[in-house]
Design a protein around this motif. Sequence first.
Motif, mmCIF file in Angstrom:
data_model
loop_
_atom_site.group_PDB
_atom_site.id
_atom_site.type_symbol
_atom_site.label_atom_id
_atom_site.label_comp_id
_atom_site.label_asym_id
_atom_site.label_seq_id
_atom_site.Cartn_x
_atom_site.Cartn_y
_atom_site.Cartn_z
ATOM 1 N N GLN A 138 52.059 41.778 31.795
ATOM 2 C CA GLN A 138 51.963 40.338 31.557
ATOM 3 C C GLN A 138 50.543 39.873 31.908
ATOM 4 O O GLN A 138 49.983 40.290 32.931
ATOM 5 C CB GLN A 138 52.985 39.613 32.425
ATOM 6 N N PHE A 139 49.976 39.022 31.044
ATOM 7 C CA PHE A 139 48.588 38.573 31.239
ATOM 8 C C PHE A 139 48.487 37.059 31.120
ATOM 9 O O PHE A 139 49.222 36.425 30.340
ATOM 10 C CB PHE A 139 47.673 39.190 30.166
ATOM 11 N N ASP A 140 47.517 36.507 31.847
ATOM 12 C CA ASP A 140 47.230 35.088 31.751
ATOM 13 C C ASP A 140 46.458 34.810 30.442
ATOM 14 O O ASP A 140 45.525 35.541 30.102
ATOM 15 C CB ASP A 140 46.368 34.668 32.959
ATOM 16 N N VAL A 141 46.854 33.758 29.752
ATOM 17 C CA VAL A 141 46.232 33.442 28.464
ATOM 18 C C VAL A 141 44.799 32.935 28.620
ATOM 19 O O VAL A 141 43.912 33.265 27.828
ATOM 20 C CB VAL A 141 47.107 32.393 27.730
ATOM 21 N N LYS A 142 44.559 32.115 29.655
ATOM 22 C CA LYS A 142 43.229 31.503 29.814
ATOM 23 C C LYS A 142 42.177 32.470 30.333
ATOM 24 O O LYS A 142 40.994 32.338 30.022
ATOM 25 C CB LYS A 142 43.317 30.321 30.782
ATOM 26 N N THR A 143 42.611 33.430 31.174
ATOM 27 C CA THR A 143 41.617 34.307 31.807
ATOM 28 C C THR A 143 41.794 35.785 31.437
ATOM 29 O O THR A 143 40.891 36.586 31.660
ATOM 30 C CB THR A 143 41.720 34.203 33.337
ATOM 31 N N GLY A 144 42.961 36.135 30.941
ATOM 32 C CA GLY A 144 43.237 37.543 30.643
ATOM 33 C C GLY A 144 43.675 38.329 31.864
ATOM 34 O O GLY A 144 43.897 39.540 31.776
ATOM 35 N N ALA A 145 43.801 37.655 33.042
ATOM 36 C CA ALA A 145 44.156 38.351 34.291
ATOM 37 C C ALA A 145 45.572 38.930 34.206
ATOM 38 O O ALA A 145 46.440 38.388 33.512
ATOM 39 C CB ALA A 145 44.070 37.374 35.462
ATOM 40 N N VAL A 146 45.768 40.021 34.941
ATOM 41 C CA VAL A 146 47.098 40.654 34.982
ATOM 42 C C VAL A 146 48.016 39.817 35.875
ATOM 43 O O VAL A 146 47.686 39.515 37.020
ATOM 44 C CB VAL A 146 46.985 42.098 35.546
ATOM 45 N N LEU A 147 49.169 39.456 35.333
ATOM 46 C CA LEU A 147 50.164 38.692 36.111
ATOM 47 C C LEU A 147 51.334 39.562 36.542
ATOM 48 O O LEU A 147 52.077 39.196 37.455
ATOM 49 C CB LEU A 147 50.689 37.519 35.269
ATOM 50 N N GLY A 148 51.506 40.698 35.895
ATOM 51 C CA GLY A 148 52.611 41.576 36.266
ATOM 52 C C GLY A 148 52.594 42.858 35.461
ATOM 53 O O GLY A 148 51.910 42.956 34.428
ATOM 54 N N GLY A 149 53.346 43.854 35.962
ATOM 55 C CA GLY A 149 53.435 45.134 35.242
ATOM 56 C C GLY A 149 52.312 46.083 35.592
ATOM 57 O O GLY A 149 51.507 45.817 36.483
ATOM 58 N N PRO A 150 52.234 47.205 34.868
ATOM 59 C CA PRO A 150 51.299 48.290 35.233
ATOM 60 C C PRO A 150 49.869 48.191 34.709
ATOM 61 O O PRO A 150 49.061 49.056 35.076
ATOM 62 C CB PRO A 150 51.988 49.520 34.614
ATOM 63 N N PRO A 151 49.488 47.224 33.866
ATOM 64 C CA PRO A 151 48.088 47.250 33.386
ATOM 65 C C PRO A 151 47.092 47.280 34.543
ATOM 66 O O PRO A 151 47.199 46.480 35.487
ATOM 67 C CB PRO A 151 47.969 45.955 32.575
ATOM 68 N N PRO A 152 46.117 48.186 34.493
ATOM 69 C CA PRO A 152 45.191 48.372 35.618
ATOM 70 C C PRO A 152 44.032 47.375 35.653
ATOM 71 O O PRO A 152 43.275 47.339 36.629
ATOM 72 C CB PRO A 152 44.649 49.793 35.385
ATOM 73 N N ARG A 153 43.877 46.571 34.598
ATOM 74 C CA ARG A 153 42.765 45.599 34.597
ATOM 75 C C ARG A 153 43.120 44.461 33.645
ATOM 76 O O ARG A 153 44.052 44.582 32.821
ATOM 77 C CB ARG A 153 41.441 46.260 34.173
ATOM 78 N N PRO A 154 42.370 43.355 33.737
ATOM 79 C CA PRO A 154 42.614 42.231 32.816
ATOM 80 C C PRO A 154 42.406 42.632 31.362
ATOM 81 O O PRO A 154 41.851 43.702 31.071
ATOM 82 C CB PRO A 154 41.562 41.195 33.239
ATOM 83 N N LEU A 155 42.799 41.758 30.461
ATOM 84 C CA LEU A 155 42.532 41.993 29.036
ATOM 85 C C LEU A 155 41.028 42.123 28.823
ATOM 86 O O LEU A 155 40.229 41.539 29.566
ATOM 87 C CB LEU A 155 43.058 40.826 28.200
ATOM 88 N N ASP A 156 40.655 42.880 27.800
ATOM 89 C CA ASP A 156 39.236 43.089 27.509
ATOM 90 C C ASP A 156 38.706 41.926 26.682
ATOM 91 O O ASP A 156 39.087 41.757 25.518
ATOM 92 C CB ASP A 156 39.041 44.418 26.767
ATOM 93 N N GLU A 157 37.816 41.161 27.322
ATOM 94 C CA GLU A 157 37.254 40.000 26.643
ATOM 95 C C GLU A 157 36.112 40.437 25.724
ATOM 96 O O GLU A 157 35.383 41.378 26.042
ATOM 97 C CB GLU A 157 36.730 39.024 27.697
ATOM 98 N N LEU A 158 35.988 39.771 24.593
ATOM 99 C CA LEU A 158 34.957 40.115 23.613
ATOM 100 C C LEU A 158 33.961 38.959 23.487
ATOM 101 O O LEU A 158 34.356 37.788 23.611
ATOM 102 C CB LEU A 158 35.597 40.358 22.237
ATOM 103 N N PRO A 159 32.688 39.272 23.222
ATOM 104 C CA PRO A 159 31.717 38.202 22.995
ATOM 105 C C PRO A 159 32.134 37.370 21.780
ATOM 106 O O PRO A 159 32.564 37.929 20.759
ATOM 107 C CB PRO A 159 30.405 38.955 22.712
ATOM 108 N N VAL A 160 32.033 36.059 21.908
ATOM 109 C CA VAL A 160 32.423 35.181 20.810
ATOM 110 C C VAL A 160 31.376 34.095 20.630
ATOM 111 O O VAL A 160 30.796 33.618 21.615
ATOM 112 C CB VAL A 160 33.836 34.593 21.071
ATOM 113 N N GLU A 161 31.094 33.733 19.393
ATOM 114 C CA GLU A 161 30.118 32.672 19.085
ATOM 115 C C GLU A 161 30.689 31.773 18.009
ATOM 116 O O GLU A 161 31.353 32.262 17.080
ATOM 117 C CB GLU A 161 28.811 33.277 18.541
ATOM 118 N N VAL A 162 30.422 30.463 18.148
ATOM 119 C CA VAL A 162 30.799 29.515 17.105
ATOM 120 C C VAL A 162 29.514 29.005 16.471
ATOM 121 O O VAL A 162 28.653 28.459 17.155
ATOM 122 C CB VAL A 162 31.619 28.341 17.677
ATOM 123 N N ARG A 163 29.351 29.245 15.155
ATOM 124 C CA ARG A 163 28.150 28.796 14.431
ATOM 125 C C ARG A 163 28.599 27.886 13.295
ATOM 126 O O ARG A 163 29.259 28.343 12.367
ATOM 127 C CB ARG A 163 27.388 29.990 13.844
#
Length: 184
Positions: A138-163
Amino acid sequence: MASTPADRHDTDADGTSVGRRSFLRWVSGVGAAISGVLVGIPVVRSFVSPVLIKPVATGWIKVADDTALLDVGAPVRVDFVKEQSDAWIESIAQNSVWLYSDDGEKFKAYNPRCTHLGCAYFYDKDTKTFGCPCHRGQFDVKTGAVLGGPPPRPLDELPVEVRDGVVFVQYKEFRLGIPERREA
Ligand code: FES
């Protein structure tokens, strides 16, 4: 009719013309040389670093044409087709990212694979979190942090740009199942 000395010079014991034979030998030599060059091209390419052959890719991919069409306060999964090249093999792959924005201006983008073993996670509207069906990560939507379960790290954030209202993401893959974030 008896042959002249000149005729004897141009003809072998089996009756084949020496001039014709030389010509055929020359033609087969040229053919062999051309075949050698054609066969040699891929062999030479295999010794050249793929980096030199592959076009330089920026990795930036347009994932949304208009930020106004994206939900604010709820993540949205955006699918796209990515062209990729491995040495001289070109292929296309279906892929996706999760986009999230609090205000419709600044966006977060996440790689769509769970950091545990790579399953595709989903957005759970009831809990307003990301859930992974494989082992209940389970992951937090705003930060990607792990909230529960076995994932060893937060979600992998990707660089994003709005042009000019268009959203671009620099898509990357990461190693799975380890606490550190390392590109694959
Ligand atoms: S792959 Fe997501 S929790 Fe295991």
